[in-house]
Write a protein that holds these residues in place. Structure first.
Motif, PDB file in Angstrom:
ATOM      1  N   TYR B  37      10.254  -1.673  -3.884  1.00 20.02           N
ATOM      2  CA  TYR B  37       9.458  -1.721  -2.673  1.00 20.02           C
ATOM      3  C   TYR B  37       8.095  -2.315  -2.992  1.00 20.02           C
ATOM      4  O   TYR B  37       7.556  -2.135  -4.082  1.00 20.02           O
ATOM      5  CB  TYR B  37       9.251  -0.320  -2.086  1.00 20.02           C
ATOM      6  CG  TYR B  37      10.464   0.243  -1.384  1.00 20.02           C
ATOM      7  CD1 TYR B  37      11.443   0.918  -2.095  1.00 20.02           C
ATOM      8  CD2 TYR B  37      10.629   0.081  -0.006  1.00 20.02           C
ATOM      9  CE1 TYR B  37      12.564   1.434  -1.453  1.00 20.02           C
ATOM     10  CE2 TYR B  37      11.745   0.601   0.638  1.00 20.02           C
ATOM     11  CZ  TYR B  37      12.704   1.261  -0.096  1.00 20.02           C
ATOM     12  OH  TYR B  37      13.818   1.762   0.540  1.00 20.02           O
ATOM     13  N   GLN B  39       4.142  -2.256  -1.607  1.00 20.32           N
ATOM     14  CA  GLN B  39       3.216  -1.518  -0.753  1.00 20.32           C
ATOM     15  C   GLN B  39       1.858  -2.210  -0.747  1.00 20.32           C
ATOM     16  O   GLN B  39       1.080  -2.108  -1.686  1.00 20.32           O
ATOM     17  CB  GLN B  39       3.059  -0.062  -1.230  1.00 20.32           C
ATOM     18  CG  GLN B  39       2.244   0.788  -0.255  1.00 20.32           C
ATOM     19  CD  GLN B  39       2.058   2.225  -0.715  1.00 20.32           C
ATOM     20  OE1 GLN B  39       1.790   2.488  -1.879  1.00 20.32           O
ATOM     21  NE2 GLN B  39       2.190   3.167   0.222  1.00 20.32           N
ATOM     22  N   SER B  41      -2.056  -2.882   0.812  1.00 20.98           N
ATOM     23  CA  SER B  41      -3.148  -1.915   0.997  1.00 20.98           C
ATOM     24  C   SER B  41      -3.036  -1.163   2.319  1.00 20.98           C
ATOM     25  O   SER B  41      -3.599  -0.080   2.467  1.00 20.98           O
ATOM     26  CB  SER B  41      -4.498  -2.612   0.904  1.00 20.98           C
ATOM     27  OG  SER B  41      -4.558  -3.677   1.831  1.00 20.98           O
ATOM     28  N   GLY B  43      -0.501   0.360   3.313  1.00 22.97           N
ATOM     29  CA  GLY B  43       0.269   1.562   3.055  1.00 22.97           C
ATOM     30  C   GLY B  43       1.739   1.502   3.421  1.00 22.97           C
ATOM     31  O   GLY B  43       2.513   2.371   3.007  1.00 22.97           O
ATOM     32  N   GLU B  44       2.133   0.532   4.195  1.00 24.87           N
ATOM     33  CA  GLU B  44       3.548   0.478   4.570  1.00 24.87           C
ATOM     34  C   GLU B  44       4.418   0.178   3.360  1.00 24.87           C
ATOM     35  O   GLU B  44       3.970  -0.433   2.391  1.00 24.87           O
ATOM     36  CB  GLU B  44       3.750  -0.601   5.633  1.00 24.87           C
ATOM     37  CG  GLU B  44       3.397  -1.987   5.144  1.00 24.87           C
ATOM     38  CD  GLU B  44       3.447  -3.039   6.237  1.00 24.87           C
ATOM     39  OE1 GLU B  44       2.448  -3.744   6.403  1.00 24.87           O
ATOM     40  OE2 GLU B  44       4.483  -3.155   6.905  1.00 24.87           O
ATOM     41  N   MET B  45       5.624   0.647   3.381  1.00 25.20           N
ATOM     42  CA  MET B  45       6.580   0.426   2.298  1.00 25.20           C
ATOM     43  C   MET B  45       7.551  -0.663   2.752  1.00 25.20           C
ATOM     44  O   MET B  45       8.296  -0.492   3.722  1.00 25.20           O
ATOM     45  CB  MET B  45       7.350   1.706   1.972  1.00 25.20           C
ATOM     46  CG  MET B  45       6.489   2.809   1.417  1.00 25.20           C
ATOM     47  SD  MET B  45       5.809   2.408  -0.193  1.00 25.20           S
ATOM     48  CE  MET B  45       7.245   2.623  -1.235  1.00 25.20           C
TER      49      MET B  45
END
Lengths: 116, 115
Positions: B37, B39, B41, B43-45
């Motif tokens: 994954y 990520q 900055s 924050g979403e994966m």
């Protein structure tokens, strides 16, 4: 593609209050949802596994009375942080599993919780 | 014991070059899955690539490929032709049946792509 909606994206609450975070799968049924916590510059730490219609399974060290998880339907899981304290401030992120697909894990966009 | 090990806290790569992010894993399951994954900055994966333990060929998805060495228990991510937008944290994760199908993550590698 699969979408998971997580709300709120940011929340600031006073110490001692409770906060509810929602995680909803929009276009698939998620029999299992997972809740993670991420501190700054650290990895995602699994808090609990939530199966629809049954009690959540918590990881060692996670207080189940403090982090209440409800998975009442195939599309909705909620995490309630009860009696929040500043040390609970963190990034909380959910993941919903579509068991039809081997790689069927979709993450919400996360909730940044700040307890003041 | 750490199930997923990412030994590179930070990596630099120049734009248009290829970069390999290391990941080793530990499991006694015969059937497991490996994921990468991204990520940013925000924050979403962002799901990049998946490799099943029984897959004989290395997985590829566009500029991403997974170098799967089962005997060595490694699942390195190769990003070809790096772009500035590839700068982010990268996490390797493993799914095991014994863990209730939860994904367990490594500590991550911070990748910075420079012009």
């Amino acid at each position: 593609g699969a979408v998971v909606s997580q709300h709120p994206s940011r929340v600031i609450c006073k110490s001692g209050t409770s906060v509810k975070i929602e995680c909803r799968s929009l276009d698939f049924q998620a029999t299992t949802m997972f809740w993670y916590r991420q501190f700054p510059k650290q990895s995602l730490m699994l808090m609990a596994t939530s199966n629809e219609g049954s009690k959540a399974t918590y990881e060692q060290g996670v207080e189940k009375d403090k982090f209440l998880i409800n998975h009442a339907s195939l599309t909705l899981s909620t995490l309630t942080v009860t009696s929040a304290h500043p040390e609970d401030s963190s990034f909380y992120i959910c993941s919903a599993r579509d068991s039809r697909v081997n790689y069927g894990y979709t993450f919400g966009s996360g909730t940044r919780l700040t307890v003041v | 014991a750490q199930k997923i090990t990412q030994t590179q806290p930070g990596m630099f790569v120049q734009e248009k070059e290829a970069v390999t992010l290391d990941c080793t894993y530990d499991t006694s399951d015969q059937s497991y899955g490996l994921f990468w994954y991204k990520q940013p900055s925000s924050g979403e994966m962002i799901f990049l690539i998946y490799q099943g333990s029984y897959d004989e060929q290395n997985a590829t998805e566009g500029r991403y490929s997974l170098n799967f060495q089962k005997a060595r228990k490694s699942a390195n991510l190769v990003i070809s032709a790096s772009q500035l937008g590839d700068s982010a944290m990268y996490f390797c994760a493993m799914r095991e049946v014994n863990s209730g199908y939860a994904l367990n993550f490594g500590k991550g590698t911070s990748l910075l792509v420079t012009p």
